[in-house]
Enzyme design. Structure first.
Site, PDB file in Angstrom:
ATOM      1  N   HIS A 335     -28.534  47.990 -20.627  1.00 28.01           N
ATOM      2  CA  HIS A 335     -27.580  46.876 -20.674  1.00 28.01           C
ATOM      3  C   HIS A 335     -27.127  46.668 -19.228  1.00 28.01           C
ATOM      4  CE1 HIS A 335     -27.510  47.596 -24.986  1.00 28.01           C
ATOM      5  NE2 HIS A 335     -27.198  48.860 -24.743  1.00 28.01           N
ATOM      6  N   GLU A 373     -32.503  43.938 -25.068  1.00 27.94           N
ATOM      7  CA  GLU A 373     -32.062  43.085 -26.193  1.00 27.94           C
ATOM      8  C   GLU A 373     -31.097  42.019 -25.681  1.00 27.94           C
ATOM      9  OE1 GLU A 373     -28.768  43.731 -26.893  1.00 27.94           O
ATOM     10  OE2 GLU A 373     -28.431  45.843 -26.425  1.00 27.94           O
TER      11      GLU A 373
END
Length: 419
Positions: A335, A373
């Protein structure tokens, strides 16, 4: 043309564009992870290249006038001598010109190979011949072969003195651990004893979001420890990853100050939704520092803080539920946020994203996939991901956002010219 063929062609076209856009042919210097500078200097009226490390002559690279291809699967078939699809590259001879010391140290040879794969990054292999005048030529040959940096050809038609340096194994860290301390993962508290991967034994995580059996993870690094450092020729600066440091005094550390400032930026908050007080961010960081499945890392260009990344073990992360066929034991995820406006842009994004993949695959050779993602509406980072050799695995919905699952397999990453 079938849809599958069109997709493969699109990937190849993207990768070809990457290679052309990232070309550093003609670049005659490289900064090593230890800060030393490698220069490749052309001689007057000749194609010979003199290689210096921090101003010290190491060797001379001479084009021999010969070329060689590393043919493997075609041997013993009717195609053995007609495998024109296998690239043939010029053979380089490695000489020394010093009169007092005719040896080349292992760290300096690795630096020379690094410079070669930076300058000739599009070559899958670089065939070399070590001069018999190099007094430790036998040791250097053994180092190249035993470390996996290179191999000899199995063909009887190719001289066994030719050593084919391999781009894929070089970028996997061949010839570093156990040989010298000049690599991308600096020798540190967490790697001091790690001449082999951390042993595999089952552990378990139970949280409100995760119930998972998974391998025991290695101890966390010390705060402020540099985990990865690499000079990025496309940018002309050195990128480093440092484990988050909260500091030891009463004041606010540089890492926490930047983290707090970045998360209160509207652009960053749109993606992370973590704006708030300094106290909130301190508690957040303490939480990830205490989590054995997350590495909170600050990213810098030439020592100037620019962004933050959480590198996670996916088996014990809530995203594992959404991975088709499930998460594997050593899958890594990330992330990322870029906090400083001056360090945004596609070229820098390509450099730091590929470096994150590189770190994940170097940190444990059992890691076969790196998975992202990003939000499904974040077109820019999805494009950067695809250009960095990822593919779209699926599209899925968290309770709070729709995401695109991107994935890069280890084999593809090291086979392609992306570093």
């Amino acid at each position: 043309m079938s849809s599958a063929t069109r997709r493969l062609q699109a990937v190849q076209n993207a990768l070809t564009a990457i290679q052309a856009g990232s070309s550093v042919d003609g670049t005659d210097f490289l900064v090593l992870p230890d800060g030393k500078r490698v220069e490749m200097l052309g001689g007057p009226g000749t194609s010979d290249q003199h290689v210096h490390v921090d101003g010290k002559p190491v060797c001379v690279l001479c084009f021999s006038g010969r070329a060689a291809a590393l043919v493997l699967s075609g041997l013993g078939t009717p195609h053995e001598h007609t495998a024109n699809h296998i690239p043939e590259y010029p053979v380089l001879e490695v000489h020394v010109t010093r009169t007092s010391d005719q040896a080349i140290s292992l760290p300096d040879l690795w630096a020379v190979i690094y410079a070669l794969f930076t300058k000739y990054h599009e070559q899958e292999t670089i065939p070399i011949v070590l001069s018999v005048q190099i007094t430790n030529a036998a040791d250097l040959r053994s180092y190249i072969l035993c470390s996996g940096l290179g191999r000899v050809s199995p063909s009887r038609d190719i001289s066994q003195e030719y050593l084919f340096l391999m781009r894929a194994t070089f970028w996997q860290g061949a010839g570093q651990v156990g040989f010298h301390e000049r690599g991308w993962l600096p020798r540190s508290h967490s790697s001091r004893y790690a001449l082999s991967p951390f042993p595999s034994v089952q552990s378990f995580t139970r949280t409100p979001l995760v119930i998972a059996a998974h391998p025991l993870r290695p101890p966390k690094p010390k705060q402020g420890e540099v985990l990865y450092k690499r000079y990025c020729p496309t940018i002309g600066q050195t990128l480093d990853f440092t484990y988050f440091d909260l500091g030891s005094g009463e004041g606010v550390s540089a890492h926490l100050e930047a983290f707090h400032r970045w998360h209160n930026d509207d652009r960053v908050n749109k993606g992370w939704s973590e704006s708030g007080s300094l106290r909130k961010h301190l508690e957040y960081v303490k939480g990830v520092l205490d989590n054995p499945a997350i590495l909170p890392v600050m990213m810098s260009w030439d020592g100037d803080l620019m962004g933050y990344v959480e590198i996670v073990w996916l088996k014990e992360n809530h995203i594992a539920t959404y991975i088709p066929q499930g998460a594997k034991d050593w899958d890594r995820g990330m992330h990322v946020l870029v906090g400083e406006e001056k360090y945004r842009g596609s070229d820098r994004a390509q450099a730091w994203l590929r470096s994150i993949f590189h770190y994940c695959f170097l940190a444990d050779p059992r890691t076969e996939r790196a998975i992202g993602e990003p939000r499904a509406d974040n077109a820019s980072i999805i494009k950067v991901s695809l250009d960095a050799s990822m593919h779209i695995e699926t599209i899925f919905d968290f309770p709070y956002k729709r995401s695109v699952m991107t994935c890069v397999p280890r084999e593809r990453f090291f086979k392609m010219d992306v570093l």
